[in-house]
Design a protein around this motif. Sequence first.
Motif, PDB file in Angstrom:
ATOM      1  N   ILE A   8       0.979  -1.593  -0.137  1.00 27.13           N
ATOM      2  CA  ILE A   8      -0.302   0.536  -0.061  1.00 27.13           C
ATOM      3  C   ILE A   8       0.765   1.316   0.025  1.00 27.13           C
ATOM      4  O   ILE A   8       1.506   1.442   1.091  1.00 27.13           O
ATOM      5  CB  ILE A   8      -0.851  -0.207   1.005  1.00 27.13           C
ATOM      6  CG1 ILE A   8      -1.574  -1.085   1.231  1.00 27.13           C
ATOM      7  CG2 ILE A   8      -1.993   1.230   1.531  1.00 27.13           C
ATOM      8  CD1 ILE A   8      -2.639  -1.333   2.544  1.00 27.13           C
ATOM      9  N   ALA A  11       0.288   4.157   2.531  1.00 28.59           N
ATOM     10  CA  ALA A  11      -0.871   4.220   3.753  1.00 28.59           C
ATOM     11  C   ALA A  11      -0.554   4.894   4.919  1.00 28.59           C
ATOM     12  O   ALA A  11      -1.473   4.749   5.473  1.00 28.59           O
ATOM     13  CB  ALA A  11       0.508   2.916   3.972  1.00 28.59           C
ATOM     14  N   GLY A  16      -5.543   5.386   2.863  1.00 31.09           N
ATOM     15  CA  GLY A  16      -4.342   4.503   3.768  1.00 31.09           C
ATOM     16  C   GLY A  16      -3.987   3.422   4.501  1.00 31.09           C
ATOM     17  O   GLY A  16      -4.634   2.808   5.000  1.00 31.09           O
ATOM     18  N   THR A  20      -5.087  -0.315   5.000  1.00 31.86           N
ATOM     19  CA  THR A  20      -4.598  -1.071   5.793  1.00 31.86           C
ATOM     20  C   THR A  20      -5.722  -1.848   7.119  1.00 31.86           C
ATOM     21  O   THR A  20      -5.429  -2.970   7.349  1.00 31.86           O
ATOM     22  CB  THR A  20      -3.308  -0.806   6.376  1.00 31.86           C
ATOM     23  OG1 THR A  20      -2.701   0.561   5.786  1.00 31.86           O
ATOM     24  CG2 THR A  20      -2.451  -1.058   7.279  1.00 31.86           C
ATOM     25  N   LEU A  32       3.591  -1.715   4.085  1.00 32.62           N
ATOM     26  CA  LEU A  32       2.886  -0.309   3.950  1.00 32.62           C
ATOM     27  C   LEU A  32       4.764   0.833   3.835  1.00 32.62           C
ATOM     28  O   LEU A  32       5.514   0.090   3.668  1.00 32.62           O
ATOM     29  CB  LEU A  32       3.117   0.194   5.681  1.00 32.62           C
ATOM     30  CG  LEU A  32       1.889  -0.326   5.886  1.00 32.62           C
ATOM     31  CD1 LEU A  32       1.236  -0.209   7.487  1.00 32.62           C
ATOM     32  CD2 LEU A  32       0.810  -0.734   5.419  1.00 32.62           C
TER      33      LEU A  32
END
Length: 346
Positions: A8, A11, A16, A20, A32
């Motif tokens: 991601i 993140a 984000g 997550t 991340l």
Amino acid sequence: MVGVGWMIYGAYGYTGRLVTAQAVERGHRPVLAGRSEAPLRAMAQEFDLDYWVVSVDDQRELVRALGEVETVVNVAGPFTHTAVPVAEACIAAKANYVDIAGDVPVVPMLFDLDERAREAGVVILPSAGWDAVPTNCLTGMLQKELPDANWLELATAGKGKGAGKWSRGSVRTGVEAMVRREPVLVRRDGTVAEPEWAPTIRVPFPSGEVKVAPRAWVDLELGYRATGIPNIAFYAPRSRSEAFVRRVVRLPGGPAVMGRLLRRWPGPSASERADTTAYIWGRAWNDRGERVTHVLTTPNGYDFTADCLVRVVERLHETNIPPGTHTPLSALGADFVLECDGVSLD
């Protein structure tokens, strides 16, 4: 599927963080990533995940990072700055690329990478969140019912405490569009252009009739590329966040003022998101005057996006989607949106 490596990027931003949390809840352990170590380290400790500090400006390091994963989900806007560098790094690293871009100029830039993505054997999928999985999937449903449709209108509206409230990233993207003086756009006879006139229309959403105005939207690109419908217009009401941002940006030094305000911009709270319902209305017709109309109901756009993106990653890793640049419709199919939490079709 759970445990397949993905990343991601961005993140620690508003979206984000939601992605997550959704990913971890569903048993995933994404890496991340982003340009700032302090917020990444804090998030990684909170969710017990690995992280990688890397900037989109450092292409060599970005390729090295992406070489460790199968897919990257880019939620770091504005995507006019991040989409192409991250997508090009994905091609070099042979990793799939997914983003949530709502910026109209971004889609053509990513479709320009189609041939290179095919050669590398990777999928590029822009706008794979609320912008614009519901609209693009709904377009596919309408065309399925009326295959020779050559006119398409789409409109959105919402109700509840979080309706019209934007995250910091959404505001930043909006400010850039306002500074560029991005015009109202429609697609006519296959070409995107400014309309000779831009009428408002009244749309009968389930929550009541709403007055909406034409807007620039990624479905002017995505809808056309997915279906070939040559005449497309998108409508939306002006949100509370947009109205405020426009007033500030128009002031002397407004963009700089907005930049300072963004440092403390909270985005909708969890309770505000939970209190929000979003609607996507679509109408298609042909030259004989035959029409078909449907409405999708979804949760708040940010909650939808978090759920949708995790499902997109799962689909990418479970299904043999052909390499190249896709629209949500061409990659996922029209019914994909109905698999997402809290979505219904009328």
